[in-house]
Design an enzyme around this catalytic site. Structure first.
Site, PDB file in Angstrom:
ATOM      1  N   GLY A   1      13.697   9.846 -26.012  1.00  0.00           N
ATOM      2  CA  GLY A   1      14.373  10.956 -26.700  1.00  0.00           C
ATOM      3  C   GLY A   1      15.686  11.349 -26.038  1.00  0.00           C
ATOM      4  N   GLU A   2      15.727  11.278 -24.703  1.00  0.00           N
ATOM      5  CA  GLU A   2      16.951  11.678 -24.001  1.00  0.00           C
ATOM      6  C   GLU A   2      17.997  10.574 -23.987  1.00  0.00           C
ATOM      7  OE1 GLU A   2      15.737  12.948 -20.039  1.00  0.00           O
ATOM      8  OE2 GLU A   2      14.168  14.195 -20.918  1.00  0.00           O
ATOM      9  N   ASN A   3      17.499   9.303 -23.989  1.00  0.00           N
ATOM     10  CA  ASN A   3      18.415   8.182 -23.726  1.00  0.00           C
ATOM     11  C   ASN A   3      18.768   7.302 -24.910  1.00  0.00           C
ATOM     12  OD1 ASN A   3      18.839   8.332 -20.771  1.00  0.00           O
ATOM     13  ND2 ASN A   3      16.609   8.180 -20.759  1.00  0.00           N
TER      14      ASN A   3
ATOM     15  N   ARG B   1       0.049  19.163 -11.409  1.00  0.00           N
ATOM     16  CA  ARG B   1      -0.134  18.841 -12.820  1.00  0.00           C
ATOM     17  C   ARG B   1      -1.577  18.381 -13.024  1.00  0.00           C
ATOM     18  NH1 ARG B   1       0.275  13.387 -15.928  1.00  0.00           N
ATOM     19  NH2 ARG B   1       0.006  14.232 -18.000  1.00  0.00           N
TER      20      ARG B   1
ATOM     21  N   ASP C   1       9.038  -1.181 -23.910  1.00  0.00           N
ATOM     22  CA  ASP C   1      10.234  -0.434 -23.484  1.00  0.00           C
ATOM     23  C   ASP C   1      11.279  -0.463 -24.602  1.00  0.00           C
ATOM     24  OD1 ASP C   1      12.793   0.208 -22.226  1.00  0.00           O
ATOM     25  OD2 ASP C   1      11.677   0.079 -20.347  1.00  0.00           O
TER      26      ASP C   1
ATOM     27  N   HIS D   1       8.806  14.983 -27.770  1.00  0.00           N
ATOM     28  CA  HIS D   1       8.731  14.374 -26.433  1.00  0.00           C
ATOM     29  C   HIS D   1       8.463  12.889 -26.653  1.00  0.00           C
ATOM     30  CE1 HIS D   1       7.419  14.351 -22.055  1.00  0.00           C
ATOM     31  NE2 HIS D   1       6.984  13.178 -22.502  1.00  0.00           N
TER      32      HIS D   1
ATOM     33  N   GLY E   1      12.021  10.029 -21.839  1.00  0.00           N
ATOM     34  CA  GLY E   1      12.778   8.776 -21.651  1.00  0.00           C
ATOM     35  C   GLY E   1      13.518   8.270 -22.871  1.00  0.00           C
TER      36      GLY E   1
ATOM     37  N   ARG F   1       0.615   2.798 -27.001  1.00  0.00           N
ATOM     38  CA  ARG F   1      -0.493   3.395 -27.764  1.00  0.00           C
ATOM     39  C   ARG F   1      -0.200   3.349 -29.259  1.00  0.00           C
ATOM     40  NH1 ARG F   1      -0.145   8.444 -24.269  1.00  0.00           N
ATOM     41  NH2 ARG F   1      -1.198   7.865 -22.351  1.00  0.00           N
TER      42      ARG F   1
ATOM     43  N   HIS G   1       1.131  16.837 -23.029  1.00  0.00           N
ATOM     44  CA  HIS G   1       2.565  17.050 -22.760  1.00  0.00           C
ATOM     45  C   HIS G   1       2.918  18.541 -22.873  1.00  0.00           C
ATOM     46  CE1 HIS G   1       3.516  12.710 -24.303  1.00  0.00           C
ATOM     47  NE2 HIS G   1       3.401  12.696 -22.974  1.00  0.00           N
TER      48      HIS G   1
ATOM     49  N   ASN H   1       2.450  15.556  -8.968  1.00  0.00           N
ATOM     50  CA  ASN H   1       1.751  14.856 -10.042  1.00  0.00           C
ATOM     51  C   ASN H   1       1.013  13.671  -9.415  1.00  0.00           C
ATOM     52  OD1 ASN H   1       0.841  13.534 -12.285  1.00  0.00           O
ATOM     53  ND2 ASN H   1       2.823  13.395 -13.314  1.00  0.00           N
TER      54      ASN H   1
ATOM     55  N   GLY I   1       4.665   7.634 -23.369  1.00  0.00           N
ATOM     56  CA  GLY I   1       3.764   8.403 -24.229  1.00  0.00           C
ATOM     57  C   GLY I   1       4.636   9.305 -25.097  1.00  0.00           C
TER      58      GLY I   1
ATOM     59  N   GLU J   1       9.380  19.028 -16.295  1.00  0.00           N
ATOM     60  CA  GLU J   1       8.003  19.502 -16.079  1.00  0.00           C
ATOM     61  C   GLU J   1       7.808  19.989 -14.648  1.00  0.00           C
ATOM     62  OE1 GLU J   1       7.148  15.681 -18.027  1.00  0.00           O
ATOM     63  OE2 GLU J   1       5.196  16.541 -18.485  1.00  0.00           O
TER      64      GLU J   1
HETATM   65  P1  AMP Z   1       9.090   8.434 -19.863  1.00  0.00           P
HETATM   66  O1  AMP Z   1       7.667   8.115 -20.188  1.00  0.00           O
HETATM   67  O2  AMP Z   1       9.548   9.752 -20.376  1.00  0.00           O
HETATM   68  O3  AMP Z   1       9.452   8.206 -18.423  1.00  0.00           O
HETATM   69  O4  AMP Z   1       9.978   7.364 -20.695  1.00  0.00           O
HETATM   70  C1  AMP Z   1       9.993   5.983 -20.358  1.00  0.00           C
HETATM   71  C2  AMP Z   1      10.593   5.197 -21.492  1.00  0.00           C
HETATM   72  O5  AMP Z   1      11.917   5.675 -21.777  1.00  0.00           O
HETATM   73  C3  AMP Z   1      10.790   3.728 -21.193  1.00  0.00           C
HETATM   74  O6  AMP Z   1       9.619   2.989 -21.444  1.00  0.00           O
HETATM   75  C4  AMP Z   1      11.894   3.349 -22.166  1.00  0.00           C
HETATM   76  O7  AMP Z   1      11.298   2.957 -23.389  1.00  0.00           O
HETATM   77  C5  AMP Z   1      12.657   4.636 -22.401  1.00  0.00           C
HETATM   78  N1  AMP Z   1      14.027   4.605 -21.859  1.00  0.00           N
HETATM   79  C6  AMP Z   1      14.406   4.892 -20.603  1.00  0.00           C
HETATM   80  N2  AMP Z   1      15.747   4.732 -20.472  1.00  0.00           N
HETATM   81  C7  AMP Z   1      16.217   4.349 -21.693  1.00  0.00           C
HETATM   82  C8  AMP Z   1      17.521   4.018 -22.222  1.00  0.00           C
HETATM   83  N3  AMP Z   1      18.609   4.069 -21.482  1.00  0.00           N
HETATM   84  N4  AMP Z   1      17.585   3.656 -23.534  1.00  0.00           N
HETATM   85  C9  AMP Z   1      16.482   3.601 -24.286  1.00  0.00           C
HETATM   86  N5  AMP Z   1      15.245   3.900 -23.852  1.00  0.00           N
HETATM   87  C10 AMP Z   1      15.108   4.258 -22.571  1.00  0.00           C
END
Ligand code: AMP
Length: 394
Positions: free
Chosen positions: A328-330, A88, A278, A203, A326, A236, A177, A7, A207, A379
């Site tokens: 959604g998973e965390n 990508r 964040d 997702h 980020g 955004r 995405h 990427n 973003g 991805e």
């Molecule tokens: P990505 O663009 O998929 O890499 O997601 C990045 C974003 O995931 C970050 O800006 C955070 O807002 C969020 N993130 C990462 N880790 C955590 C966590 N442990 N708890 C809440 N949000 C998180």
């Protein structure tokens, strides 16, 4: 078979070296600040991590460093072990609806779409050219972020604007995405053993986009002509009334480009909270009763919930809602709040199961009308699998 998944951004280059079909990650890393002062790179391999500061004038220098280090670190015996490189690419326009083997002519064709993805496409293609130069006998594959969405029908991808804008200039919804949503859909259909599953893929990273998928085909997705549309994101705005743009231009003397830049980089969670993009910072501030952070999170989760409800209607009832990327998973809190806001769909979250991070699991109660899952996206694997498939077809 060893495949590099790449990427390339305007000043960065991320890579993952994957063994297939075992899907084992052999090495991964990132080159940062390419073309700038203070450039450096990190490589993770075999449980170790190295960091090197090195002048990286352009992507070709980064690729040369990577090739040298992979052999020097004994990750590879020699470069012939790399059988393919998958890249990508953000935007394939209407023409590139599937992954394909790249050559110089095709790269020229793809670059027609650079004006639709000016921040990413030129850099993605520059990365591909650098690898073509370094590994001239290795198959290079382009994997487009827009491709999975090419199954949308005119009803979904056309904007209600003069038809000639579409015919003359390609103004339509493309969606992004796609590689992540495709991974979610493929994994879920395999897991559910249901080829005609109806999935709402959320997702939610920095973003964010929500996609409605039926039997492996995208029906609709929240991002649009560019990644600025749809749900609210880290920086955004997502959907807004376009009349705001000339209004703010008049009030502030900003140019159109400056306002769009503001909608891309200073809006969303950052814009409303006046604090951070964040979600971890937003959640910390919410604990301190920061009103703007509470409001930002409320708008953020409501807009995701609205799209999920709309897509559940469009799909005539989904089998699964899946959170990935980020946030959604965390973030158990974002998932919990979104699910509270779609209770009318019969969604019942299991709070105990939801209390986890970054693992594939069911997080809804047994009697939830729609099952809710967390599924970490991949991805890089999807790009490597497409590359392997095209090599095997050759
Ligand atoms: P990505 O663009 O998929 O890499 O997601 C990045 C974003 O995931 C970050 O800006 C955070 O807002 C969020 N993130 C990462 N880790 C955590 C966590 N442990 N708890 C809440 N949000 C998180």
């Amino acid at each position: 078979m060893k495949i590099l998944s790449v990427n390339a951004g305007s000043s960065s280059l991320k890579f993952t070296l994957i063994e297939l079909p075992s899907e084992e990650v052999i090495a991964s890393g990132v080159f940062e600040k390419i073309g700038m002062d203070g450039s450096f790179y990190t490589i993770k391999y075999n449980g170790e991590k190295i960091r090197k500061e090195k002048s990286l004038n352009d992507h070709s220098v980064a690729v040369s460093c990577l090739m040298e280090d992979l052999v020097e670190l004994h990750v590879l015996n020699n470069l012939d072990e790399i059988e393919g490189v998958g890249h990508r690419i953000l935007h394939g326009g209407q023409e590139f609806s599937e992954s394909l083997i790249l050559n110089e002519d095709i790269i020229k064709e793809i670059s027609k779409y650079n004006e639709l993805g000016p921040l990413h496409n030129p850099a993605n293609l520059m990365g591909a050219m650098a690898f073509m130069k370094a590994l001239p006998n290795v198959v290079q594959v382009g994997v487009f972020d827009t491709a999975f969405h090419s199954s949308m029908s005119e009803r979904e991808f056309l904007y209600p604007v003069p038809y000639s804008w579409y015919e003359k200039y390609g103004v339509r919804k493309y969606g992004f995405h796609g590689t992540s949503h495709r991974y979610i859909d493929k994994t879920m259909r395999e897991y559910l053993q249901k080829d005609d599953a109806k999935i709402i893929s959320c997702h939610i990273g920095n973003g964010a986009s929500v996609t409605a998928i039926d039997s492996g085909k995208v029906v609709d997705t929240s991002m649009g002509f560019t990644p600025l549309a749809g749900v609210m994101m880290g920086t955004r705005s997502g959907d807004i009334d376009p009349s705001i743009i000339p209004f703010v231009m008049n009030k502030t003397n900003m140019s159109c480009e400056e306002v769009i830049n503001c909608l891309n980089k200073e809006s969303g969670l950052l814009g409303v909270s006046c604090l951070s993009s964040d979600s971890r910072d937003i959640e910390d501030a919410m604990e301190q009763n920061n009103e703007k952070a509470i409001l930002a999170q409320d708008i953020y989760t409501q807009r995701i919930a609205n799209y999920v409800a709309m897509y559940n209607n469009l799909l005539n009832g989904a089998d699964a809602i899946v959170f990935t990327a980020g946030v959604g998973e965390n973030s158990s809190q974002v998932r919990k709040t979104v699910c509270e806001k779609i209770k009318s769909l019969g969604v019942e979250l299991d709070l105990e199961k939801n209390n986890c991070r970054g693992e594939f699991r069911l997080i809804s109660k047994d009697d939830s009308k729609i099952a809710v899952y967390i599924l970490p996206t991949n991805e890089e694997l999807m790009i490597a699998l497409d590359t392997m498939e095209l090599i095997n077809k050759k």
